[in-house]
Write a protein that holds these residues in place. Sequence first.
Motif, short mmCIF file in Angstrom:
data_model
loop_
_atom_site.label_atom_id
_atom_site.label_comp_id
_atom_site.label_asym_id
_atom_site.label_seq_id
_atom_site.Cartn_x
_atom_site.Cartn_y
_atom_site.Cartn_z
N HIS A 4 24.23 61.48 61.85
CA HIS A 4 24.25 62.45 60.76
C HIS A 4 25.71 62.80 60.48
CE1 HIS A 4 19.89 63.12 60.79
NE2 HIS A 4 20.00 62.88 62.09
N VAL A 5 26.33 62.02 59.59
CA VAL A 5 27.74 62.20 59.27
C VAL A 5 27.88 63.46 58.42
CG1 VAL A 5 29.75 61.19 58.14
CG2 VAL A 5 28.13 59.72 59.35
N PRO A 6 28.72 64.42 58.86
CA PRO A 6 28.88 65.65 58.09
C PRO A 6 29.61 65.38 56.78
CG PRO A 6 30.45 65.60 59.89
CD PRO A 6 29.57 64.40 60.04
N PRO A 7 29.28 66.13 55.73
CA PRO A 7 29.99 65.90 54.47
C PRO A 7 31.42 66.43 54.55
CG PRO A 7 28.48 67.75 54.26
CD PRO A 7 28.26 67.15 55.63
N GLN A 120 25.79 64.08 65.54
CA GLN A 120 26.75 64.24 64.45
C GLN A 120 28.09 63.71 64.97
OE1 GLN A 120 28.93 68.00 63.33
NE2 GLN A 120 27.36 68.00 61.74
N PRO A 121 28.64 62.65 64.37
CA PRO A 121 29.90 62.10 64.87
C PRO A 121 31.11 62.90 64.40
CG PRO A 121 29.14 60.80 63.03
CD PRO A 121 28.10 61.85 63.27
N ARG A 122 32.04 63.06 65.30
CA ARG A 122 33.33 63.70 65.05
C ARG A 122 34.36 62.97 65.88
NH1 ARG A 122 31.96 70.11 65.85
NH2 ARG A 122 30.23 70.24 64.37
N LEU A 123 35.60 63.25 65.65
CA LEU A 123 36.66 62.72 66.50
C LEU A 123 37.30 63.88 67.26
CD1 LEU A 123 38.32 60.19 64.03
CD2 LEU A 123 36.89 59.65 66.01
N LEU A 124 37.61 63.65 68.52
CA LEU A 124 38.28 64.65 69.34
C LEU A 124 39.54 64.02 69.91
CD1 LEU A 124 38.23 67.51 70.60
CD2 LEU A 124 37.06 66.48 72.57
N SER A 125 40.67 64.59 69.54
CA SER A 125 41.97 64.12 70.02
C SER A 125 42.40 64.96 71.21
CB SER A 125 43.00 64.26 68.88
OG SER A 125 44.29 63.97 69.36
N VAL A 126 42.93 64.28 72.22
CA VAL A 126 43.47 64.94 73.41
C VAL A 126 44.95 64.56 73.46
CG1 VAL A 126 43.20 65.32 75.89
CG2 VAL A 126 41.21 64.64 74.51
N PRO A 127 45.81 65.29 72.73
CA PRO A 127 47.22 64.89 72.62
C PRO A 127 47.95 64.78 73.95
CG PRO A 127 46.71 66.67 71.09
CD PRO A 127 45.51 66.49 71.97
N SER A 128 47.63 65.64 74.91
CA SER A 128 48.35 65.60 76.19
C SER A 128 48.12 64.31 76.95
CB SER A 128 47.96 66.80 77.05
OG SER A 128 46.58 66.76 77.34
N LEU A 129 47.05 63.58 76.61
CA LEU A 129 46.76 62.29 77.27
C LEU A 129 46.90 61.11 76.31
CD1 LEU A 129 43.60 63.28 79.35
CD2 LEU A 129 45.96 63.07 80.14
N THR A 133 38.76 60.34 71.21
CA THR A 133 37.36 60.06 71.56
C THR A 133 36.48 60.25 70.35
OG1 THR A 133 36.73 62.32 72.19
CG2 THR A 133 37.74 60.96 73.90
N LEU A 134 35.37 59.53 70.35
CA LEU A 134 34.30 59.82 69.40
C LEU A 134 33.48 60.91 70.06
CD1 LEU A 134 32.73 59.17 66.79
CD2 LEU A 134 31.39 57.54 68.15
N TRP A 135 33.36 62.04 69.38
CA TRP A 135 32.62 63.19 69.90
C TRP A 135 31.27 63.18 69.21
CZ3 TRP A 135 34.41 68.75 68.20
CH2 TRP A 135 33.47 69.69 68.59
N LEU A 136 30.22 63.00 69.99
CA LEU A 136 28.86 62.98 69.46
C LEU A 136 28.22 64.33 69.74
CD1 LEU A 136 27.92 59.38 70.60
CD2 LEU A 136 28.58 60.13 68.32
N HIS A 137 28.16 65.13 68.69
CA HIS A 137 27.67 66.51 68.78
C HIS A 137 26.15 66.51 68.61
CE1 HIS A 137 28.23 70.78 68.79
NE2 HIS A 137 27.88 70.97 67.53
N GLU A 138 25.45 67.21 69.53
CA GLU A 138 23.99 67.21 69.50
C GLU A 138 23.41 67.99 68.32
OE1 GLU A 138 22.20 66.54 73.90
OE2 GLU A 138 22.78 68.60 73.40
N ASP A 139 24.11 68.99 67.83
CA ASP A 139 23.61 69.80 66.71
C ASP A 139 23.96 69.10 65.40
OD1 ASP A 139 22.82 71.64 64.84
OD2 ASP A 139 24.03 73.30 65.63
N CYS A 140 23.02 68.33 64.89
CA CYS A 140 23.25 67.53 63.68
C CYS A 140 23.36 68.37 62.41
CB CYS A 140 22.14 66.49 63.51
SG CYS A 140 22.13 65.27 64.82
N THR A 141 22.93 69.62 62.48
CA THR A 141 22.98 70.49 61.30
C THR A 141 24.23 71.36 61.27
OG1 THR A 141 21.76 72.27 62.41
CG2 THR A 141 20.46 70.59 61.23
N ALA A 142 25.07 71.26 62.30
CA ALA A 142 26.27 72.10 62.40
C ALA A 142 27.28 71.73 61.32
CB ALA A 142 26.91 71.94 63.77
#
Length: 194
Positions: A4-7, A120-129, A133-142
């Motif tokens: 569920h790709v967020p708009p 719901q796919p998102r990207l999560l950057s960890v700059p210190s490392l 990552t691809l962040w797969l969020h369980e709440d598809c309506t968020a």
Amino acid sequence: MPLHVPPAPAPALRSVLTALSSPTAVREARTPSLLRAQGPTTPELPLPVHVLDRVTAEGVPATRLAGWRFLIRCGERAVAAAETMLTPDGWAFSHFFEGPYITSTEHALRQAETLPQPYQPRLLSVPSLYMLTLWLHEDCTADGSGGHPAATDLLVPLAPAPPGIAAHRPHRVAELLPVLTNRATPTRLLGSPA
């Protein structure tokens, strides 16, 4: 299960479309594959890009929305990506880029589509490392622009991943977050002042 790709915010998409139609913006971008693209290019799969700034004392990841990323498709494959950022005047095009994270993102998204649960796919950057990552969020309506990784969400490190962390292997946030936190925290040298 389908993702569920967020708009994306409409102004963010408009800014990317404007940049793609600008010969100057495309020519000045250091993306040879975008310059060599034969045929029409289209922005697809808008993903909010969140940055992991720190982990609170309670173990809650503190994140912030840094922008929206669009994969730029030409034909059957993504040839580049476009990043947008929030400015005082609203969403604006930031830059085009290419590199290993484009292919890795596509690969991780295809993997995620085979999972039995919708995300719901998102990207999560960890700059210190230097990690994405691809962040797969369980709440598809968020709302894709807010929130924090839940303990049961999945993180899929994209290639190239830091040494010792396998790329494209899904991890629950509760499992991977302590590893990231330990790696990002500098260790004191023996005998150094506290």
